[in-house]
Design a protein around this motif. Sequence first.
Motif, PDB file in Angstrom:
ATOM      1  N   VAL A  80      -8.602  -9.795  -6.718  1.00  0.00           N
ATOM      2  CA  VAL A  80      -7.667  -9.192  -5.758  1.00  0.00           C
ATOM      3  C   VAL A  80      -6.279  -9.077  -6.374  1.00  0.00           C
ATOM      4  CG1 VAL A  80      -6.492  -9.535  -3.546  1.00  0.00           C
ATOM      5  CG2 VAL A  80      -8.953  -9.937  -3.732  1.00  0.00           C
ATOM      6  N   SER A  81      -5.844 -10.107  -7.078  1.00  0.00           N
ATOM      7  CA  SER A  81      -4.521 -10.080  -7.720  1.00  0.00           C
ATOM      8  C   SER A  81      -4.429  -8.966  -8.751  1.00  0.00           C
ATOM      9  CB  SER A  81      -4.245 -11.432  -8.393  1.00  0.00           C
ATOM     10  OG  SER A  81      -4.283 -12.488  -7.470  1.00  0.00           O
ATOM     11  N   LEU A  82      -5.460  -8.827  -9.581  1.00  0.00           N
ATOM     12  CA  LEU A  82      -5.462  -7.785 -10.606  1.00  0.00           C
ATOM     13  C   LEU A  82      -5.481  -6.390  -9.992  1.00  0.00           C
ATOM     14  CD1 LEU A  82      -8.008  -9.323 -13.145  1.00  0.00           C
ATOM     15  CD2 LEU A  82      -5.533  -9.143 -13.435  1.00  0.00           C
ATOM     16  N   ALA A  83      -6.264  -6.200  -8.950  1.00  0.00           N
ATOM     17  CA  ALA A  83      -6.359  -4.885  -8.317  1.00  0.00           C
ATOM     18  C   ALA A  83      -5.025  -4.472  -7.690  1.00  0.00           C
ATOM     19  CB  ALA A  83      -7.464  -4.891  -7.263  1.00  0.00           C
ATOM     20  N   LEU A  84      -4.378  -5.392  -7.012  1.00  0.00           N
ATOM     21  CA  LEU A  84      -3.094  -5.083  -6.385  1.00  0.00           C
ATOM     22  C   LEU A  84      -2.028  -4.767  -7.440  1.00  0.00           C
ATOM     23  CD1 LEU A  84      -2.989  -7.805  -3.562  1.00  0.00           C
ATOM     24  CD2 LEU A  84      -3.373  -5.345  -3.281  1.00  0.00           C
ATOM     25  N   ALA A  85      -1.972  -5.575  -8.475  1.00  0.00           N
ATOM     26  CA  ALA A  85      -0.966  -5.365  -9.519  1.00  0.00           C
ATOM     27  C   ALA A  85      -1.214  -4.061 -10.273  1.00  0.00           C
ATOM     28  CB  ALA A  85      -0.962  -6.543 -10.482  1.00  0.00           C
ATOM     29  N   GLN A  86      -2.485  -3.748 -10.557  1.00  0.00           N
ATOM     30  CA  GLN A  86      -2.787  -2.517 -11.286  1.00  0.00           C
ATOM     31  C   GLN A  86      -2.491  -1.284 -10.440  1.00  0.00           C
ATOM     32  OE1 GLN A  86      -3.833  -2.503 -14.641  1.00  0.00           O
ATOM     33  NE2 GLN A  86      -3.264  -0.364 -14.391  1.00  0.00           N
ATOM     34  N   THR A  87      -2.716  -1.372  -9.147  1.00  0.00           N
ATOM     35  CA  THR A  87      -2.357  -0.263  -8.251  1.00  0.00           C
ATOM     36  C   THR A  87      -0.851  -0.025  -8.264  1.00  0.00           C
ATOM     37  OG1 THR A  87      -4.241  -0.762  -6.813  1.00  0.00           O
ATOM     38  CG2 THR A  87      -2.473   0.572  -5.878  1.00  0.00           C
ATOM     39  N   LEU A  88      -0.086  -1.091  -8.165  1.00  0.00           N
ATOM     40  CA  LEU A  88       1.367  -0.982  -8.215  1.00  0.00           C
ATOM     41  C   LEU A  88       1.824  -0.388  -9.544  1.00  0.00           C
ATOM     42  CD1 LEU A  88       4.227  -1.590  -7.131  1.00  0.00           C
ATOM     43  CD2 LEU A  88       3.977  -3.915  -8.067  1.00  0.00           C
ATOM     44  N   LYS A  89       1.240  -0.857 -10.634  1.00  0.00           N
ATOM     45  CA  LYS A  89       1.600  -0.381 -11.967  1.00  0.00           C
ATOM     46  C   LYS A  89       1.306   1.106 -12.116  1.00  0.00           C
ATOM     47  CE  LYS A  89       0.389  -1.190 -16.830  1.00  0.00           C
ATOM     48  NZ  LYS A  89      -0.438  -2.011 -17.743  1.00  0.00           N
ATOM     49  N   THR A  90       0.151   1.539 -11.650  1.00  0.00           N
ATOM     50  CA  THR A  90      -0.229   2.945 -11.760  1.00  0.00           C
ATOM     51  C   THR A  90       0.726   3.838 -10.984  1.00  0.00           C
ATOM     52  OG1 THR A  90      -2.560   2.344 -12.038  1.00  0.00           O
ATOM     53  CG2 THR A  90      -2.087   4.603 -11.364  1.00  0.00           C
ATOM     54  N   LEU A  91       1.041   3.449  -9.763  1.00  0.00           N
ATOM     55  CA  LEU A  91       1.953   4.244  -8.943  1.00  0.00           C
ATOM     56  C   LEU A  91       3.335   4.358  -9.592  1.00  0.00           C
ATOM     57  CD1 LEU A  91       1.034   2.911  -5.378  1.00  0.00           C
ATOM     58  CD2 LEU A  91       0.532   5.173  -6.333  1.00  0.00           C
ATOM     59  N   LEU A  92       3.827   3.253 -10.125  1.00  0.00           N
ATOM     60  CA  LEU A  92       5.151   3.278 -10.761  1.00  0.00           C
ATOM     61  C   LEU A  92       5.145   4.154 -12.009  1.00  0.00           C
ATOM     62  CD1 LEU A  92       6.200  -0.484 -10.437  1.00  0.00           C
ATOM     63  CD2 LEU A  92       7.169   1.457  -9.196  1.00  0.00           C
ATOM     64  N   PHE A  93       4.114   4.041 -12.833  1.00  0.00           N
ATOM     65  CA  PHE A  93       4.047   4.861 -14.046  1.00  0.00           C
ATOM     66  C   PHE A  93       3.993   6.349 -13.717  1.00  0.00           C
ATOM     67  CE2 PHE A  93       2.731   1.448 -17.149  1.00  0.00           C
ATOM     68  CZ  PHE A  93       3.707   1.755 -18.084  1.00  0.00           C
TER      69      PHE A  93
END
Length: 470
Positions: free
Chosen positions: A382-395
Motif C-alpha cells: 500500500v505504501s509503495l502504490a500510494l507513493a508511486q501514484t504521487l510520483k507519477t502525477l508530479l512527474f
Amino acid sequence: MNGLKQIAYFGLSTLLLKGLGFALLPISTRLLSPAQFGELNFLVSISAVMSLLLCLGLPELLFKQQMKSVVFKQALFRDALILCSVLSTAFVIAVVLFADLLLNLLPISVNQIDLQLLAVNLAFSSVLSIVFCFFRYYEMAKQFCYLAVLQGVGQTLLTIILLYLGYGVTGVMLSGVIASFIVLILSLWQIARTINISFKCIAWNITPKNTLFLLSIIVSSLFVYANNGAENWYIVASVGKEKLAQYYVALQFAVMTSFTFEPIRMWWFSRRFDELTSSRNHYVFLCELSLEIAITLCCIMLLLAPHLFTLVLPQNYLLNAWLLPSLILIVVLRHHSDLLNIGCYVHYNGLFVTIINAVSATSVLIALSFLVPKWGILGAVVSLALAQTLKTLLFVVISQKLEHLAFKVHSLLPSWLCFILVFSLSVTQVSYYIVGQVAVLICLFAVLFKKYKHHITGILQRLLARKAHG
C-alpha cells in the motif's frame, strides 16, 4: 546498426539474463532456507542502494552531455571510468577496514565475508556499468549482448555449483565477484584504444556544472531507492528474514514484467534527448508507443506470472493472490513516471527530478514506518502504490509545464482500460477470470494493431525485402 537490430540484441541479452535469474529462483529457494534466502535478498537490497552511489549518476551524464566533437565525448567516457574506478576502490577499502562497525548497523546478522565480497562485486559492477554505457551510446549492441550474456551465464553456472557444494550465501556472492571481474577485463580491453586519450590532448572533461548535475542524479537516485527498495529494510526489521524471502520472490515475478520492457527502455533512454532535439513530434510518437508496449506487456504478465509463480516455487513461498498483481500495478505506474518525465530532466539541471523523488521518498518512508509494523507486507505494498501514484502525477504535470509535448491522452485510454480490467480480474479471481483476461487482451491487440497498422506493415515489408535480398 538500425534501431530494430539494437532492440533485438538488447532484447536477447536481457531476456536471456533475466531468464537465467528466474531459472535460478527455484534452485536457490530449495537449496537455501527461507532465512538464508531472506538474508541474500537483504544483501541484494544493500547492493541496489550502493550501486547508485558508486555510479555517481555518470551514466545519465554520458547520455545527456552534448560534446563539440567525437573525441571530446570519448574523453568524457575516459574521465567517467577513472572517477568511478577511484571511488569504487576507496569503497572496497572502507568496507574491509570498517566491516565490524558496518555489521553492527544492519538490522539482521550478516557474515562479514559476505559483506566484503558484496563490496568487491559492487566495485567491479559499477565500473562495468560505465563500459556498458559506452556500448549503448555507440550502438555496439552486439558487443554488449555477448559480454552481458557471458557474465550472466558464467555467474549462474558458478552460483549453482557453489550452492550444490554447500557454500550458501557466500557462494552466491563469490560467483558475482568472479563473473564481474572477468567480463570487466574483457570489456575494458575492447574499448581501451578508443578512450586512450592523453590529458595533454584533452583535459579533464567533468566540469563543476557537471558535478551539480551528478549530485542531483545521485540524490534523486537515493530517493528512487526509497521508493523501490527501502521496504526491504522495514519488512526484515518488522516481520523477519522469512517474510522478506516470500515478498522478494513475488517481487521478482513482478519485476520480470519490467524486464520484458527493458530492451526498448535501454534503446529509448540512450537516444531520447537527441530525439527530443531533432523532432518533437517523433519523440511524442515513440514515447506513446513505448508506453503502450509497456502497458501491454504488463497485461500479458498479469495473465501469465501468477501461474508461473505457483508452478516453479516451493509452497512455503506462496502468499496471498493479491500480492503479485498489486506489485505489477506498481510497475505500470513506474513506467509512466519513467517515460513521461523528459521536461524535468532537460530543465534546471534535473532539479525537479530530485524534488519529486524527494517528495515521493518522504511519503513512502512515512507510510512504511506506520503501515509495515501494523499490516506487514500489505502495508509495504500500500505504501509503495500510494507513493508511486504521487510520483507519477508530479512527474507528468511538472514535466508538461516545463516542456509541453502534445501527447494524445485519448489514444492511450484503451490501453489503460484494458489493464484495469485485467488487473481487476487477477485480484478478484471470479469464475472464468482467465477467459475474461484473454478476451480483454485480444481486444487490446486489435486496437493496437489498428492504431499502428501502417508502421507494423512497413516493418514487415522491410524485413521481407531484406530476406529476399539475402
